[in-house]
Motif scaffolding. Structure first.
Motif, mmCIF file in Angstrom:
data_model
loop_
_atom_site.group_PDB
_atom_site.id
_atom_site.type_symbol
_atom_site.label_atom_id
_atom_site.label_comp_id
_atom_site.label_asym_id
_atom_site.label_seq_id
_atom_site.Cartn_x
_atom_site.Cartn_y
_atom_site.Cartn_z
ATOM 1 N N ILE A 1 0.779 -1.101 -0.042
ATOM 2 C CA ILE A 1 0.016 -0.089 0.001
ATOM 3 C C ILE A 1 0.968 1.239 0.053
ATOM 4 C CG2 ILE A 1 -1.602 1.353 1.542
ATOM 5 C CD1 ILE A 1 -2.894 -1.445 2.182
ATOM 6 N N LEU A 2 1.950 1.014 1.086
ATOM 7 C CA LEU A 2 2.886 2.328 0.874
ATOM 8 C C LEU A 2 3.412 2.729 -0.558
ATOM 9 C CD1 LEU A 2 4.339 2.147 4.477
ATOM 10 C CD2 LEU A 2 2.842 3.891 3.742
ATOM 11 N N LEU A 3 4.098 1.437 -1.154
ATOM 12 C CA LEU A 3 4.489 1.501 -2.257
ATOM 13 C C LEU A 3 3.710 2.004 -3.469
ATOM 14 C CD1 LEU A 3 7.191 0.916 -4.061
ATOM 15 C CD2 LEU A 3 6.256 -1.578 -4.347
ATOM 16 N N ILE A 4 2.659 1.433 -3.550
ATOM 17 C CA ILE A 4 1.477 1.916 -4.711
ATOM 18 C C ILE A 4 1.237 3.534 -4.516
ATOM 19 C CG2 ILE A 4 -0.979 1.744 -5.478
ATOM 20 C CD1 ILE A 4 -0.470 -1.251 -5.016
ATOM 21 N N GLY A 5 0.980 3.904 -2.902
ATOM 22 C CA GLY A 5 0.629 5.212 -2.816
ATOM 23 C C GLY A 5 1.882 6.223 -3.049
ATOM 24 N N GLY A 6 2.987 5.612 -2.613
ATOM 25 C CA GLY A 6 4.085 6.469 -3.246
ATOM 26 C C GLY A 6 4.374 6.713 -4.563
ATOM 27 N N ALA A 7 3.991 5.638 -5.141
ATOM 28 C CA ALA A 7 4.244 5.713 -6.837
ATOM 29 C C ALA A 7 3.288 6.704 -7.447
ATOM 30 C CB ALA A 7 3.913 4.255 -7.617
ATOM 31 N N ALA A 8 1.584 6.714 -6.821
ATOM 32 C CA ALA A 8 0.949 7.499 -7.188
ATOM 33 C C ALA A 8 1.023 8.912 -6.750
ATOM 34 C CB ALA A 8 -0.450 6.984 -6.501
ATOM 35 N N LEU A 9 1.715 9.232 -5.723
ATOM 36 C CA LEU A 9 2.253 10.616 -5.331
ATOM 37 C C LEU A 9 3.242 11.184 -6.338
ATOM 38 C CD1 LEU A 9 1.542 12.882 -3.283
ATOM 39 C CD2 LEU A 9 3.414 11.960 -1.943
ATOM 40 N N THR A 10 4.078 10.193 -6.678
ATOM 41 C CA THR A 10 5.352 10.532 -7.301
ATOM 42 C C THR A 10 4.505 11.029 -8.852
ATOM 43 O OG1 THR A 10 6.858 9.239 -6.287
ATOM 44 C CG2 THR A 10 7.428 9.864 -8.419
ATOM 45 N N SER A 11 3.896 10.021 -9.341
ATOM 46 C CA SER A 11 3.019 10.347 -10.802
ATOM 47 C C SER A 11 2.191 11.716 -10.597
ATOM 48 C CB SER A 11 2.314 9.066 -11.008
ATOM 49 O OG SER A 11 2.999 7.991 -11.323
ATOM 50 N N LEU A 12 1.853 11.924 -9.392
ATOM 51 C CA LEU A 12 1.123 13.261 -9.607
ATOM 52 C C LEU A 12 1.859 14.233 -9.549
ATOM 53 C CD1 LEU A 12 -2.004 14.572 -9.089
ATOM 54 C CD2 LEU A 12 -1.394 14.253 -6.811
ATOM 55 N N ILE A 13 3.027 14.284 -8.825
ATOM 56 C CA ILE A 13 3.930 15.302 -8.651
ATOM 57 C C ILE A 13 4.573 15.609 -10.020
ATOM 58 C CG2 ILE A 13 6.117 16.221 -7.914
ATOM 59 C CD1 ILE A 13 5.163 14.780 -5.103
ATOM 60 N N LEU A 14 4.982 14.568 -10.682
ATOM 61 C CA LEU A 14 5.604 14.525 -12.187
ATOM 62 C C LEU A 14 4.450 15.308 -13.178
ATOM 63 C CD1 LEU A 14 8.018 11.415 -12.291
ATOM 64 C CD2 LEU A 14 8.573 13.910 -11.877
ATOM 65 N N SER A 15 3.389 14.792 -12.941
ATOM 66 C CA SER A 15 2.548 15.286 -13.925
ATOM 67 C C SER A 15 2.313 16.686 -13.513
ATOM 68 C CB SER A 15 1.129 14.595 -13.943
ATOM 69 O OG SER A 15 0.570 14.885 -12.711
ATOM 70 N N PHE A 16 2.238 17.278 -12.637
ATOM 71 C CA PHE A 16 2.272 18.659 -12.440
ATOM 72 C C PHE A 16 3.243 19.706 -13.490
ATOM 73 C CE2 PHE A 16 3.364 22.533 -10.105
ATOM 74 C CZ PHE A 16 2.356 23.253 -10.020
ATOM 75 N N PHE A 17 4.462 18.904 -13.317
ATOM 76 C CA PHE A 17 5.462 19.531 -13.844
ATOM 77 C C PHE A 17 5.386 19.476 -15.621
ATOM 78 C CE2 PHE A 17 7.253 19.482 -9.719
ATOM 79 C CZ PHE A 17 7.606 20.813 -9.414
ATOM 80 N N PHE A 18 5.093 18.236 -15.950
ATOM 81 C CA PHE A 18 5.117 17.894 -17.365
ATOM 82 C C PHE A 18 3.677 17.797 -18.270
ATOM 83 C CE2 PHE A 18 8.906 16.171 -15.184
ATOM 84 C CZ PHE A 18 9.768 16.706 -15.937
ATOM 85 N N VAL A 19 2.649 17.772 -17.472
ATOM 86 C CA VAL A 19 1.262 17.839 -18.227
ATOM 87 C C VAL A 19 1.012 19.351 -18.822
ATOM 88 C CG1 VAL A 19 -1.039 17.475 -18.048
ATOM 89 C CG2 VAL A 19 0.598 15.724 -17.098
ATOM 90 N N ASN A 20 0.431 19.366 -19.895
ATOM 91 C CA ASN A 20 0.345 20.596 -20.511
ATOM 92 C C ASN A 20 1.548 21.740 -20.751
ATOM 93 O OD1 ASN A 20 -2.516 19.964 -21.009
ATOM 94 N ND2 ASN A 20 -2.918 20.532 -18.995
#
Length: 183
Positions: A6-25
Motif C-alpha cells: 500500500i505504501l509502495l503504490i501510494g508513493g508511486a501514485a504521489l510521485t506520478s501526480l507530482i511529475l504530471s504537475f510539471f510535465f502535463v500541458n
C-alpha cells in the motif's frame, strides 16, 4: 506485507501526480519549425503563412519580443504557460512564437533576430489569420579612423551614439556612449 504494498503504490501514485504537475500541458519547443521560418526569412520572404508550416492543432498564437515575461505571455494569450521561454525575459537576440490550444500554451518557437524582427499581420494569430511578418533589420556599420581627432567631450560621443541608435532600425542602447568613449 500488505502495508508495504500500500505504501509502495501510494508513493508511486504521489510521485506520478507530482511529475504530471510539471510535465502535463507543458509547451514544447519546436526547433524544426524555427528552422523552416528562418530559412524562409533568409530567402527574402517577409510574410509567412504559419498554417502551411505547422503539423499540429492550434487555436491562437502570438510572437513576443525581447524582455517579455511569462506573465505577459499568459495575460495576452489568456493561457497557463508551462515551459521554457529560453531566456527571452533578459535576452534581446530572439523573439518567441507561442502557440496555444484551449487554456494552455502547447508549442514555442525561438526565432533568431539575425534576419529581422517578427510581428503578427492583424493582431492575434489564428489558423485563419496566420501571417507572420518579418521586418528586415537595417545593417548599420560604424567605421571610424584612428587618425581622426576624437570629439572634444564625452557628451559629443553620447550624442553621436544616440543619433545612430534612434535613426537606424536597431534597439536604443545598442551603441552606448561608454562603448565609444572607452576606446
Amino acid at each position: 506485507m500488505l502495508r508495504k504494498w500500500i505504501l509502495l503504490i501510494g508513493g508511486a501514485a504521489l510521485t506520478s501526480l507530482i511529475l504530471s504537475f510539471f510535465f502535463v500541458n507543458r509547451a514544447s519547443e519546436d526547433p524544426m519549425l524555427a528552422r523552416k521560418i528562418l530559412e524562409r526569412a533568409e530567402s527574402g520572404t517577409t510574410e509567412i503563412s504559419l498554417s502551411t508550416l505547422t503539423d499540429f492543432d492550434w487555436e491562437k498564437a502570438s510572437v513576443y519580443g525581447p524582455y517579455t515575461t511569462v506573465d505577459v505571455i499568459e495575460e495576452s494569450l489568456n493561457v497557463e504557460f508551462k515551459g521554457s521561454i529560453n531566456g527571452i525575459d533578459f535576452r534581446e537576440d530572439i523573439f518567441l512564437l507561442v502557440f496555444a490550444k484551449g487554456n494552455h500554451a502547447i508549442k514555442t518557437v525561438v526565432l533568431s533576430r539575425k534576419v529581422g524582427n517578427y510581428y503578427e499581420k492583424n493582431g492575434m494569430l489564428t489558423p485563419k489569420n496566420d501571417l507572420l511578418i518579418i521586418k528586415k533589420l537595417l545593417k548599420t556599420t560604424l567605421y571610424w579612423s584612428c587618425h581622426a581627432p576624437p570629439p572634444a567631450a564625452a557628451a559629443d560621443w553620447a550624442a553621436f551614439a544616440q543619433s545612430i541608435a534612434t535613426t537606424s532600425d536597431t534597439r536604443s542602447g545598442s551603441i552606448s556612449s561608454s562603448t565609444i568613449i572607452n576606446w
